[in-house]
Design a protein around this motif. Structure first.
Motif, PDB file in Angstrom:
ATOM      1  N   ALA A  93     -30.720   8.619 -27.963  1.00  0.00           N
ATOM      2  CA  ALA A  93     -30.839   7.920 -29.247  1.00  0.00           C
ATOM      3  C   ALA A  93     -32.215   7.306 -29.496  1.00  0.00           C
ATOM      4  O   ALA A  93     -32.744   7.446 -30.603  1.00  0.00           O
ATOM      5  N   PRO A  94     -32.863   6.644 -28.536  1.00  0.00           N
ATOM      6  CA  PRO A  94     -34.187   6.087 -28.837  1.00  0.00           C
ATOM      7  C   PRO A  94     -35.253   7.147 -29.105  1.00  0.00           C
ATOM      8  O   PRO A  94     -36.230   6.883 -29.787  1.00  0.00           O
ATOM      9  N   PHE A  95     -35.059   8.334 -28.575  1.00  0.00           N
ATOM     10  CA  PHE A  95     -36.063   9.385 -28.730  1.00  0.00           C
ATOM     11  C   PHE A  95     -35.880  10.189 -30.015  1.00  0.00           C
ATOM     12  O   PHE A  95     -36.838  10.700 -30.570  1.00  0.00           O
ATOM     13  N   PHE A  96     -34.644  10.319 -30.469  1.00  0.00           N
ATOM     14  CA  PHE A  96     -34.371  11.215 -31.582  1.00  0.00           C
ATOM     15  C   PHE A  96     -33.650  10.525 -32.734  1.00  0.00           C
ATOM     16  O   PHE A  96     -32.848  11.149 -33.421  1.00  0.00           O
ATOM     17  N   SER A  97     -33.948   9.265 -32.961  1.00  0.00           N
ATOM     18  CA  SER A  97     -33.373   8.601 -34.125  1.00  0.00           C
ATOM     19  C   SER A  97     -34.094   9.095 -35.377  1.00  0.00           C
ATOM     20  O   SER A  97     -35.174   9.680 -35.317  1.00  0.00           O
ATOM     21  N   ASN A  98     -33.506   8.856 -36.519  1.00  0.00           N
ATOM     22  CA  ASN A  98     -34.085   9.342 -37.780  1.00  0.00           C
ATOM     23  C   ASN A  98     -35.459   8.737 -38.037  1.00  0.00           C
ATOM     24  O   ASN A  98     -36.367   9.420 -38.519  1.00  0.00           O
ATOM     25  N   ILE A  99     -35.632   7.481 -37.725  1.00  0.00           N
ATOM     26  CA  ILE A  99     -36.913   6.814 -37.972  1.00  0.00           C
ATOM     27  C   ILE A  99     -38.005   7.392 -37.073  1.00  0.00           C
ATOM     28  O   ILE A  99     -39.124   7.652 -37.530  1.00  0.00           O
ATOM     29  N   ILE A 100     -37.696   7.610 -35.804  1.00  0.00           N
ATOM     30  CA  ILE A 100     -38.680   8.174 -34.884  1.00  0.00           C
ATOM     31  C   ILE A 100     -39.081   9.573 -35.335  1.00  0.00           C
ATOM     32  O   ILE A 100     -40.270   9.927 -35.337  1.00  0.00           O
ATOM     33  N   LEU A 101     -38.119  10.376 -35.730  1.00  0.00           N
ATOM     34  CA  LEU A 101     -38.442  11.721 -36.198  1.00  0.00           C
ATOM     35  C   LEU A 101     -39.248  11.687 -37.488  1.00  0.00           C
ATOM     36  O   LEU A 101     -40.127  12.527 -37.701  1.00  0.00           O
ATOM     37  N   PHE A 103     -41.448   9.307 -38.288  1.00  0.00           N
ATOM     38  CA  PHE A 103     -42.812   8.981 -37.857  1.00  0.00           C
ATOM     39  C   PHE A 103     -43.499  10.187 -37.217  1.00  0.00           C
ATOM     40  O   PHE A 103     -44.660  10.474 -37.497  1.00  0.00           O
ATOM     41  N   LEU A 104     -42.796  10.875 -36.322  1.00  0.00           N
ATOM     42  CA  LEU A 104     -43.389  12.035 -35.660  1.00  0.00           C
ATOM     43  C   LEU A 104     -43.767  13.123 -36.659  1.00  0.00           C
ATOM     44  O   LEU A 104     -44.820  13.743 -36.545  1.00  0.00           O
ATOM     45  N   GLY A 105     -42.903  13.355 -37.644  1.00  0.00           N
ATOM     46  CA  GLY A 105     -43.228  14.328 -38.682  1.00  0.00           C
ATOM     47  C   GLY A 105     -44.458  13.924 -39.468  1.00  0.00           C
ATOM     48  O   GLY A 105     -45.322  14.759 -39.771  1.00  0.00           O
ATOM     49  N   GLY A 106     -44.580  12.631 -39.787  1.00  0.00           N
ATOM     50  CA  GLY A 106     -45.764  12.144 -40.492  1.00  0.00           C
ATOM     51  C   GLY A 106     -47.026  12.286 -39.657  1.00  0.00           C
ATOM     52  O   GLY A 106     -48.085  12.665 -40.176  1.00  0.00           O
ATOM     53  N   PHE A 107     -46.914  12.008 -38.364  1.00  0.00           N
ATOM     54  CA  PHE A 107     -48.080  12.155 -37.490  1.00  0.00           C
ATOM     55  C   PHE A 107     -48.514  13.614 -37.380  1.00  0.00           C
ATOM     56  O   PHE A 107     -49.703  13.927 -37.383  1.00  0.00           O
ATOM     57  N   VAL A 108     -47.548  14.510 -37.286  1.00  0.00           N
ATOM     58  CA  VAL A 108     -47.877  15.931 -37.190  1.00  0.00           C
ATOM     59  C   VAL A 108     -48.533  16.410 -38.480  1.00  0.00           C
ATOM     60  O   VAL A 108     -49.550  17.111 -38.452  1.00  0.00           O
ATOM     61  N   LEU A 109     -47.972  16.011 -39.629  1.00  0.00           N
ATOM     62  CA  LEU A 109     -48.571  16.416 -40.904  1.00  0.00           C
ATOM     63  C   LEU A 109     -49.976  15.858 -41.069  1.00  0.00           C
ATOM     64  O   LEU A 109     -50.880  16.552 -41.545  1.00  0.00           O
TER      65      LEU A 109
END
Length: 132
Positions: A93-101, A103-109
């Motif tokens: 859950a801490p690794f794959f919560s909606n908020i974390i994903l 943020f990760l998507g924004g960082f990748v973009l």
């Protein structure tokens, strides 16, 4: 030679800590601290994570996955042996919560936009449109 030793000294300490934490459950630390096996393993994972974060022996994202792997291989079986009904989802859950994903998507973009120089193009376009 001395400066080279100073550079690798934190890595040596991190490696020694990593090895000692992996073998620590076999020395009866839980009995001396009067804690159960799951609590002992949680403390060992915490100490290992702190040492790896401070020494930067591994990149920080690798440390997070080491923590996840140790929780799934050490902590989860200990919790089930104690009769605590817990699923693997609580560790993910801490690794794959909606908020974390998000943020990760924004960082990748943003990383892709920077590599393609789209960020500068957007900035120039906005300045041209707003006459700034």
């Amino acid at each position: 030679m001395l400066t080279r030793f100073k550079q690798i000294r934190p890595k040596i300490w991190a490696a020694l800590t990593f090895i000692s934490i992996l073998i620590a459950p076999y020395f009866g630390l839980a009995e001396t601290l009067s804690i159960n096996a799951a609590q002992e393993k949680t403390i060992l994972i915490l100490v290992l994570a702190a040492v790896l974060w401070v020494t930067e022996w591994l990149p920080l994202f690798v440390v997070s996955f080491v923590i996840l792997a140790l929780e799934l291989t050490w902590l989860f079986p200990s919790l089930t042996q104690l009769g605590i009904n817990v699923s693997e989802e609580i560790f993910f859950a801490p690794f794959f919560s909606n908020i974390i994903l998000l943020f990760l998507g924004g960082f990748v973009l943003s990383s892709i936009m920077q590599k393609a120089s789209l960020d500068a193009r957007f900035a120039h376009f906005i300045l041209r449109v707003t006459k700034g």
